[in-house]
Design a protein around this motif. Structure first.
Motif, PDB file in Angstrom:
ATOM      1  N   ILE A 295       0.863  -1.170   0.000  1.00 49.26           N
ATOM      2  CA  ILE A 295       0.000   0.000   0.000  1.00 49.26           C
ATOM      3  C   ILE A 295       0.904   1.225   0.000  1.00 49.26           C
ATOM      4  N   PHE A 296       0.659   2.125  -0.938  1.00 50.25           N
ATOM      5  CA  PHE A 296       1.447   3.338  -1.099  1.00 50.25           C
ATOM      6  C   PHE A 296       0.550   4.549  -0.893  1.00 50.25           C
ATOM      7  N   MET A 297       1.059   5.577  -0.223  1.00 42.91           N
ATOM      8  CA  MET A 297       0.311   6.827  -0.136  1.00 42.91           C
ATOM      9  C   MET A 297       0.391   7.519  -1.485  1.00 42.91           C
ATOM     10  N   ASN A 298      -0.726   8.038  -1.941  1.00 39.32           N
ATOM     11  CA  ASN A 298      -0.806   8.750  -3.214  1.00 39.32           C
ATOM     12  C   ASN A 298      -1.260  10.166  -2.897  1.00 39.32           C
ATOM     13  N   GLY A 299      -0.313  11.037  -2.659  1.00 41.37           N
ATOM     14  CA  GLY A 299      -0.667  12.377  -2.219  1.00 41.37           C
ATOM     15  C   GLY A 299      -1.064  12.347  -0.758  1.00 41.37           C
ATOM     16  N   GLU A 300      -1.977  13.226  -0.366  1.00 41.08           N
ATOM     17  CA  GLU A 300      -2.401  13.278   1.029  1.00 41.08           C
ATOM     18  C   GLU A 300      -3.724  12.586   1.285  1.00 41.08           C
ATOM     19  N   LYS A 301      -4.508  12.315   0.245  1.00 44.88           N
ATOM     20  CA  LYS A 301      -5.868  11.856   0.466  1.00 44.88           C
ATOM     21  C   LYS A 301      -6.225  10.525  -0.171  1.00 44.88           C
TER      22      LYS A 301
END
Length: 71
Positions: free
Chosen positions: A30-36
């Motif tokens: 799981i990767f963060m994509n931006g802040e939201k």
């Protein structure tokens, strides 16, 4: 790779944090994509989610388990 308090390997980068998952010899994450939003990936597909929990449930539905930290 840095260890977190939950024992899950994570890696900080300019794009955010990575949570590793595995299923046999296959790897996912799981990767963060931006802040939201979050992107969950498996060996053969990927999908974008609004929450980390949604991404976790999707990976677990394919039989992926959270990775363990190396010591």
């Amino acid at each position: 790779m840095a260890k977190t308090s939950g024992g899950v390997r994570s890696k900080s980068s300019s794009r955010g944090r990575v949570t590793d998952y595995h299923r046999g010899g296959d790897r996912g994450g799981i990767f963060m994509n931006g802040e939201k939003s979050y992107i969950a990936t498996t060996a053969s597909s990927s999908k974008t989610f609004k929450t980390h929990n949604g991404a976790e449930r999707w990976l677990e539905s394919f039989g992926y388990k959270r990775g363990k930290a190396r010591r």
